[in-house]
Motif scaffolding. Structure first.
Motif, PDB file in Angstrom:
ATOM      1  N   GLY A  83       9.956   1.783  -0.493  1.00 60.89           N
ATOM      2  CA  GLY A  83       8.606   2.420   0.169  1.00 60.89           C
ATOM      3  C   GLY A  83       9.249   4.030   0.644  1.00 60.89           C
ATOM      4  O   GLY A  83       8.335   4.820   0.638  1.00 60.89           O
ATOM      5  N   MET A  84      10.570   4.387   0.795  1.00 57.64           N
ATOM      6  CA  MET A  84      10.828   5.694   1.197  1.00 57.64           C
ATOM      7  C   MET A  84      11.569   6.270  -0.122  1.00 57.64           C
ATOM      8  O   MET A  84      12.383   7.334  -0.015  1.00 57.64           O
ATOM      9  N   CYS A  85      10.978   5.919  -1.246  1.00 55.51           N
ATOM     10  CA  CYS A  85      11.187   6.771  -2.570  1.00 55.51           C
ATOM     11  C   CYS A  85      12.718   6.561  -2.755  1.00 55.51           C
ATOM     12  O   CYS A  85      13.245   7.639  -3.098  1.00 55.51           O
ATOM     13  N   MET A 115       0.839  -1.178  -0.059  1.00 54.69           N
ATOM     14  CA  MET A 115      -0.141   0.008   0.044  1.00 54.69           C
ATOM     15  C   MET A 115       1.046   1.051  -0.034  1.00 54.69           C
ATOM     16  O   MET A 115       0.608   2.254  -0.839  1.00 54.69           O
ATOM     17  N   MET A 116       1.758   1.221   0.964  1.00 51.76           N
ATOM     18  CA  MET A 116       2.847   2.400   0.801  1.00 51.76           C
ATOM     19  C   MET A 116       3.560   2.739  -0.271  1.00 51.76           C
ATOM     20  O   MET A 116       3.681   3.592  -0.765  1.00 51.76           O
ATOM     21  N   ILE A 117       4.033   1.537  -1.046  1.00 54.76           N
ATOM     22  CA  ILE A 117       4.912   1.485  -2.067  1.00 54.76           C
ATOM     23  C   ILE A 117       3.944   2.026  -3.328  1.00 54.76           C
ATOM     24  O   ILE A 117       4.309   2.948  -4.226  1.00 54.76           O
ATOM     25  N   ASN A 118       2.741   1.625  -3.299  1.00 58.94           N
ATOM     26  CA  ASN A 118       1.574   2.186  -4.346  1.00 58.94           C
ATOM     27  C   ASN A 118       1.495   3.323  -4.289  1.00 58.94           C
ATOM     28  O   ASN A 118       1.512   4.194  -5.194  1.00 58.94           O
ATOM     29  N   ALA A 119       1.410   4.063  -3.026  1.00 55.28           N
ATOM     30  CA  ALA A 119       1.125   5.400  -2.997  1.00 55.28           C
ATOM     31  C   ALA A 119       2.416   6.335  -3.408  1.00 55.28           C
ATOM     32  O   ALA A 119       2.311   7.300  -4.046  1.00 55.28           O
ATOM     33  N   VAL A 120       3.522   5.767  -2.842  1.00 50.03           N
ATOM     34  CA  VAL A 120       4.699   6.255  -3.413  1.00 50.03           C
ATOM     35  C   VAL A 120       4.889   6.272  -5.085  1.00 50.03           C
ATOM     36  O   VAL A 120       5.141   7.239  -5.775  1.00 50.03           O
ATOM     37  N   VAL A 122       3.031  14.303  -7.092  1.00 48.64           N
ATOM     38  CA  VAL A 122       3.778  15.572  -6.811  1.00 48.64           C
ATOM     39  C   VAL A 122       5.254  15.305  -6.692  1.00 48.64           C
ATOM     40  O   VAL A 122       5.586  14.199  -6.485  1.00 48.64           O
ATOM     41  N   PRO A 123       6.003  16.199  -6.794  1.00 45.92           N
ATOM     42  CA  PRO A 123       7.513  16.026  -6.882  1.00 45.92           C
ATOM     43  C   PRO A 123       7.959  15.388  -5.534  1.00 45.92           C
ATOM     44  O   PRO A 123       7.577  15.842  -4.541  1.00 45.92           O
ATOM     45  N   HIS A 124       8.981  14.414  -5.738  1.00 46.85           N
ATOM     46  CA  HIS A 124       9.545  13.933  -4.400  1.00 46.85           C
ATOM     47  C   HIS A 124      11.054  14.171  -4.238  1.00 46.85           C
ATOM     48  O   HIS A 124      11.741  14.262  -5.344  1.00 46.85           O
ATOM     49  N   ILE A 125      11.689  14.397  -3.253  1.00 44.52           N
ATOM     50  CA  ILE A 125      13.006  14.613  -3.145  1.00 44.52           C
ATOM     51  C   ILE A 125      13.435  13.660  -1.913  1.00 44.52           C
ATOM     52  O   ILE A 125      12.685  13.593  -0.833  1.00 44.52           O
ATOM     53  N   TYR A 148      12.212   4.553  -7.659  1.00 47.03           N
ATOM     54  CA  TYR A 148      10.916   5.409  -7.746  1.00 47.03           C
ATOM     55  C   TYR A 148      11.091   6.692  -8.176  1.00 47.03           C
ATOM     56  O   TYR A 148      10.054   7.595  -8.338  1.00 47.03           O
ATOM     57  N   ASP A 149      11.956   6.968  -9.010  1.00 47.25           N
ATOM     58  CA  ASP A 149      12.313   8.379  -9.815  1.00 47.25           C
ATOM     59  C   ASP A 149      11.885   9.644  -8.841  1.00 47.25           C
ATOM     60  O   ASP A 149      10.935  10.481  -9.435  1.00 47.25           O
ATOM     61  N   PRO A 150      12.527   9.870  -7.734  1.00 50.49           N
ATOM     62  CA  PRO A 150      12.414  11.118  -7.283  1.00 50.49           C
ATOM     63  C   PRO A 150      12.872  12.419  -7.915  1.00 50.49           C
ATOM     64  O   PRO A 150      13.919  11.794  -8.783  1.00 50.49           O
TER      65      PRO A 150
END
Length: 531
Positions: A418-420, A391-396, A401-404, A424-426
């Motif tokens: 899970g922590m991008c 579920m967490m990985i799906n959400a990420v 929105v942009p991720h850093i 997961y292309d931050p």
């Protein structure tokens, strides 16, 4: 009041030991950065200067606005490989005439600026950043083309360089080539596929095949200037839009081109923001040298965000993950930070909901990684850790929105996902010198291999070789330890650079500002699910 109150005891022996260990790592980092800055070494630097030419970083310094920051990307590319640190190219984000741009500069002091496999990966990453963030892409070109001994690793994927230039242009992202020297063979297509081209008189040489190749292929006698000189391309072929008198003139023309692009940010830059309440220098003493020891990420947040103001969400639920709202240099952000390394089902559900909330308010997310992964064991499997982690990985994965991501400490197993992590292309990912990343810790990985080997021997009815097992475990632990270190991972471009922890706020601010050049991607089609 949502301002964080620090409990860090900067007078304790523990703090002092952590600070000393981090300073040692930073000294090592500076030594490796110095190798990249040195280019091909004194002999080739001196030869380049004797030809009246500027070095790659000198060209960048003159191109960008005076006293403006330049965020160099992947300076440790190729670290630990047969190729020089830095991969014979400098890439980064700088401000030109008030416009944030991605800048790529060949380093001709390293094998004539020839592209090796790591040069290619670093260049492609720079183009991805330009496209994702809609930043004009400026190439400072002086390269002899492909490093021929490694052509098998360059030729096929190298076509992406030219594809990316055309896709940037098609997306309305300007591409500019300033040609200072050789741009031969496939490299000729860099100016050939750029929107704006500047060539330096009597210096730039752009041709698909030089005089020796033309002689071999057609029998034709020719010279550099008539075949591909700047004057010819400005007067005859039309490839050059501007003929520069010298390198300084080319850089002036490049700045003028950017000024005429009429770029407008979708969102105005934020007002000046208050600094953190606590000294950024104290970031050196927070992360333990032994990453198995947890630390409170709120101490990091308090020294990075504006006014140390952090509005925490669900503080009593899933306490191994800290989530909440803050701002950095006036840019609103959501933060997910690992508090005790391991992620349980509650933390995974908390993260998934928080990510959806950020998507709803269009708030960029910052992931502060220090994770050993998702919890294992019978009770946790029965309680649904797999589906909660999914579920967490799906959400990420599907957040728009942009991720850093900042990797502060451990980044092991599926916790990295899970922590991008990089897969997961931050938009950007940076690493502290203390960080380590692998499928699992060295001791755990070696132990798993030992258990599997022992079970296989028993199944065959053989006696297990304990001495060989001990040697195997020692070798595996040493290998995994070496391959999980920050320099090794950065050398393979699994991040955008290893940074001094004290620079975290500045780096985040520069990244968030760059992100502000791209239009909003739009929300996903669901409301927020309560987890």
């Amino acid at each position: 009041m949502t301002a964080l109150v620090s409990r860090l005891d900067t007078s304790s022996g523990e703090y002092g030991a952590r600070r000393a260990a981090m300073l040692t790592k930073i000294a090592e980092l500076e030594a490796e950065h110095a190798k990249a800055v040195a280019g091909g070494g004194p002999k080739y630097v001196d030869r380049h200067r004797e030809r009246g030419k500027l070095l790659a970083r000198e060209r960048i310094e003159l191109l960008v606005d005076p006293d403006s920051p330049f965020l160099e990307l992947s300076p440790l590319a190729a670290w630990g490989t047969e190729f020089p640190v830095g991969a014979s190219v400098v890439t980064g984000i700088g401000v030109i005439e008030g416009v944030e741009c991605v800048v790529t500069a060949s380093d001709p002091t390293v094998r004539g600026g020839a592209s090796n496999p790591w040069t290619l990966r670093k260049t492609l990453r720079a183009a991805d950043i330009a496209l994702e963030n809609r930043l004009p892409y400026v190439n400072l070109v002086e390269s002899g083309g492909a490093d021929l001994p490694s052509q098998k690793e360059i030729f096929i994927p190298g076509g992406r360089v030219f594809r990316d230039l055309t896709r940037l242009s098609a997306a309305g992202v300007p591409t500019i080539a300033l040609v200072f020297g050789n741009s031969t063979a496939g490299g000729a297509y860099v100016p050939g596929m750029s929107d704006h081209v500047v060539m330096v008189r009597e210096r730039a040489k752009v041709f698909l095949g030089g005089p020796p190749l033309v002689k071999m292929a057609t029998g034709e006698e020719s010279d550099d200037e008539s075949l591909g000189g700047a004057e010819m391309h400005a007067r005859t072929s039309g490839l050059a839009d501007h003929l520069a008198a010298d390198e300084h003139d080319a850089l002036r023309i490049g700045r003028r081109i950017v000024r005429r692009l009429n770029r407008r940010r979708p969102v105005p830059s934020p007002a000046v923001a208050p600094p953190p309440l606590y000294d950024e220098d104290e970031l050196l003493g927070i992360v333990p040298e032994d990453l198995k020891i947890p630390f409170d990420p709120r101490e990091v947040i308090a020294r990075v965000v504006d006014g140390s103001d952090f509005d925490e969400v669900k503080p009593l639920y899933g306490p191994s993950l800290v989530t909440g709202w803050a701002a950095v240099h006036g840019h609103p952000i959501g933060i997910l930070a690992n508090a005790r390394g391991v992620l349980f089902g509650e933390e995974a559900q908390k993260a998934a909901q928080f990510i959806q909330l950020a998507d709803q308010t269009r708030t960029p997310l910052v992931f502060l990684q220090n994770t050993t992964g998702y919890m294992v064991g019978r009770d946790y499997e029965q309680s649904g850790i797999i589906k909660h982690g999914a579920m967490m990985i799906n959400a990420v994965s599907n957040s728009t929105v942009p991720h850093i991501t900042i990797v502060m400490g451990a980044s092991y197993g599926a916790g990295n996902y899970g922590m991008c992590g990089r897969a997961y292309d931050p938009r950007f990912l940076f690493t502290w010198p203390s960080a380590k990343s692998a499928v699992m810790g060295p001791a755990q990985l070696a132990g798993v291999m030992s258990i599997v080997g022992r079970a296989a021997a028993e199944a065959r009815g053989q006696e297990y070789d304990e001495e060989a097992d001990a040697a195997m475990r020692q070798a595996v632990e040493a290998q995994i330890e070496a391959e999980s270190l920050a320099f090794f991972l950065s050398g393979r471009l699994y991040d955008d650079g290893v940074i001094d922890p004290r620079d975290t706020r500045t780096v985040l601010g520069l990244c968030l500002s760059a992100i502000g050049n791209a239009p909003d991607a739009g929300r996903a089609g669901y409301g927020v699910f309560r987890m």
